[in-house]
Write a protein that holds these residues in place. Structure first.
Motif, PDB file in Angstrom:
ATOM      1  N   GLU A  67       0.836  -1.207   0.000  1.00 34.66           N
ATOM      2  CA  GLU A  67       0.000   0.000   0.000  1.00 34.66           C
ATOM      3  C   GLU A  67       0.870   1.256   0.000  1.00 34.66           C
ATOM      4  N   PHE A  68       1.929   1.245   0.799  1.00 31.68           N
ATOM      5  CA  PHE A  68       2.791   2.420   0.888  1.00 31.68           C
ATOM      6  C   PHE A  68       3.513   2.688  -0.423  1.00 31.68           C
ATOM      7  N   PHE A  69       4.157   1.661  -0.979  1.00 29.70           N
ATOM      8  CA  PHE A  69       4.961   1.882  -2.180  1.00 29.70           C
ATOM      9  C   PHE A  69       4.107   2.259  -3.386  1.00 29.70           C
ATOM     10  N   SER A  70       2.878   1.774  -3.430  1.00 32.82           N
ATOM     11  CA  SER A  70       1.988   2.200  -4.516  1.00 32.82           C
ATOM     12  C   SER A  70       1.645   3.680  -4.389  1.00 32.82           C
ATOM     13  N   SER A  71       1.632   4.192  -3.158  1.00 37.93           N
ATOM     14  CA  SER A  71       1.289   5.600  -2.944  1.00 37.93           C
ATOM     15  C   SER A  71       2.412   6.543  -3.370  1.00 37.93           C
ATOM     16  N   ILE A  72       3.636   6.024  -3.456  1.00 33.98           N
ATOM     17  CA  ILE A  72       4.758   6.876  -3.882  1.00 33.98           C
ATOM     18  C   ILE A  72       5.293   6.437  -5.249  1.00 33.98           C
ATOM     19  N   ASP A  73       4.513   5.600  -5.927  1.00 37.54           N
ATOM     20  CA  ASP A  73       4.841   5.159  -7.287  1.00 37.54           C
ATOM     21  C   ASP A  73       6.202   4.479  -7.357  1.00 37.54           C
ATOM     22  N   MET A  74       6.420   3.558  -6.402  1.00 39.68           N
ATOM     23  CA  MET A  74       7.639   2.750  -6.410  1.00 39.68           C
ATOM     24  C   MET A  74       7.219   1.287  -6.475  1.00 39.68           C
ATOM     25  N   ASN A  75       7.974   0.473  -7.192  1.00 40.48           N
ATOM     26  CA  ASN A  75       7.561  -0.889  -7.523  1.00 40.48           C
ATOM     27  C   ASN A  75       7.904  -1.885  -6.414  1.00 40.48           C
ATOM     28  N   PHE A  76       6.888  -2.320  -5.664  1.00 42.52           N
ATOM     29  CA  PHE A  76       7.039  -3.356  -4.644  1.00 42.52           C
ATOM     30  C   PHE A  76       6.786  -4.709  -5.293  1.00 42.52           C
ATOM     31  N   PHE A  77       7.649  -5.680  -5.016  1.00 38.31           N
ATOM     32  CA  PHE A  77       7.507  -6.989  -5.643  1.00 38.31           C
ATOM     33  C   PHE A  77       6.378  -7.766  -4.983  1.00 38.31           C
ATOM     34  N   GLU A  78       5.345  -8.078  -5.754  1.00 40.02           N
ATOM     35  CA  GLU A  78       4.140  -8.710  -5.232  1.00 40.02           C
ATOM     36  C   GLU A  78       4.059 -10.179  -5.634  1.00 40.02           C
ATOM     37  N   GLU A  79       3.263 -10.938  -4.895  1.00 36.99           N
ATOM     38  CA  GLU A  79       3.003 -12.314  -5.280  1.00 36.99           C
ATOM     39  C   GLU A  79       2.013 -12.345  -6.442  1.00 36.99           C
ATOM     40  N   ARG A  80       2.034 -13.449  -7.186  1.00 34.59           N
ATOM     41  CA  ARG A  80       1.102 -13.619  -8.291  1.00 34.59           C
ATOM     42  C   ARG A  80      -0.182 -14.274  -7.798  1.00 34.59           C
ATOM     43  N   ALA A  81      -1.203 -14.275  -8.631  1.00 30.19           N
ATOM     44  CA  ALA A  81      -2.533 -14.742  -8.222  1.00 30.19           C
ATOM     45  C   ALA A  81      -2.551 -16.229  -7.868  1.00 30.19           C
ATOM     46  N   ASP A  82      -1.655 -17.026  -8.469  1.00 27.80           N
ATOM     47  CA  ASP A  82      -1.689 -18.470  -8.259  1.00 27.80           C
ATOM     48  C   ASP A  82      -0.725 -18.949  -7.166  1.00 27.80           C
TER      49      ASP A  82
END
Length: 382
Positions: A295-310
């Protein structure tokens, strides 16, 4: 400087109990750790024979859904044991990825085999099925159900992908490719205890999977590792190899092959069993931390490595992906100088002097990630 200061402040807010220096990852002890370790000491069974070793193995098997678990001294030993038990011999080749901790490749060398490097996927940081398939289709041939490297003439005995930071590689696709080419799949799940892919625990897709319980892992035994498998005969072989290949006898010392002093001590297993009792809680807290970061990194437009849907990641180490090498280095400098420990992802194994001459595919994705990824503080926060 603005975004870096915001990141520093966010990390300090999340880890407010740590006033000065904020480490990358520290162990979480909130259960029976002291109780079990003291029980172990009182029993005098502090070496590799004792009930805690057996109970720890069973708890891992139960949690992952594997039929058997063999615990050992560390995660590197676990990979080495798995390779040897699978039949990897001197002069063989093992396919792996260049973006990994060096233990993965060192273990291949311990088995007197040679690594072959294929690329990774940007969205998993793990082995790319496309790169693997392309390499095998173009460079190998099957003879008597054995895969041979056409350029070296050597047997390609095994494939060793690594699940990076607890995120799953496309392990089902990798398995299908390995099966097609008659190559044994061994998962380096050192960082992935508690992670799953399509509802199945990582480490259970291949013939064997390995874990690490180093002091900086999701759960720890101080130092330790494990091999899991559904093959009962193979599990017996792993245990035999890890205990100096000694034939059981009340007093005689008879050994039937070269073995290893790799069996985990009871003292470490006591700590591990207590950690396993709290693993579900630890995983919940780590996912909460990852959510807060996301949530934080999306607010400052920085790319946080996320898990995939599967997949369901344990988020062992959270990571951000910067724009380029320069920004990566600036991020590392700013945060570390502010007392917030961060570190870059590993240097490519193909850049190490020991492995520069090894066969490799195009490694554009691995190189791209190595110049951009940074790990940020990821300890359990209550």
């Amino acid at each position: 400087m603005g975004n870096y200061n915001k990141v520093i402040q966010k990390v300090r807010d999340l880890f407010h109990e740590q006033k000065e220096f904020i480490p990358l990852h520290i162990p979480h002890f909130s259960g029976n750790e002291k109780k079990y370790v003291l029980e172990c000491i009182d029993s005098t069974y502090v070496s590799s024979v004792g009930q805690f070793v057996n109970d720890f193995e069973q708890s891992i098997a139960d949690f992952t859904g594997a039929k058997r678990c063999i615990v050992c001294v560390n995660g590197t030993n676990a990979i080495h044991l798995a390779l040897v038990a699978s039949g990897v011999e001197a002069g063989d080749e093992v396919i792996t990825q260049p973006l990994t901790f060096i233990a993965t490749v060192n273990a291949i060398s311990y088995a007197h085999a040679s690594p072959v490097f294929v690329d990774v996927d940007k969205d998993t940081m793990g082995m790319s099925p496309l790169s693997l398939s392309k390499f095998l289709d173009e460079n190998t041939i099957l003879k008597d159900d054995i895969c041979f490297n056409k350029s070296t003439g050597k047997k390609i005995r095994a494939c060793l992908p690594m699940h990076t930071f607890g995120h799953s590689a496309r392990i089902d696709e990798i398995k299908s490719i390995c099966d097609k080419h008659h190559i044994i799949l061994i998962e380096d799940a050192a960082e992935a205890i508690g992670s799953s892919y399509k509802g199945k625990s990582l480490g259970t897709f291949g013939l064997m999977g390995t874990f690490s319980f180093n002091g900086n892992k999701t759960i720890t035994t101080g130092g330790g590792g494990a091999v899991i498998t559904d093959d009962e005969d193979l599990a017996d072989k792993l245990k035999h190899l890890s205990t100096q290949a000694k034939i059981p006898h009340k007093w005689n010392y008879v050994h039937d092959q070269v073995g290893y002093n790799y069996r985990m001590p009871n003292l470490n297993a006591a700590l591990g069993l207590a950690q396993m009792e709290n693993l579900e809680f630890i995983l919940i807290q780590k996912r909460k931390l990852a959510s807060a970061y996301q949530e934080f990194f999306s607010s400052i437009d920085m790319n946080f490595f996320e898990e995939r849907a599967d997949e369901k990641s344990n988020f062992w180490l959270n990571a951000v992906i910067l724009e380029n090498k320069e920004q990566q280095q600036t991020f590392l400098t700013e945060l570390n100088e502010a007392g917030v420990m961060c570190r870059p992802i590993w240097e490519l194994m193909t850049e190490m002097v020991m492995f520069k001459g090894c066969q490799k595919t195009n490694l554009d994705n691995a190189r791209w990630l190595s110049q951009r990824v940074v790990n940020i503080p990821s300890s359990v926060v209550e």
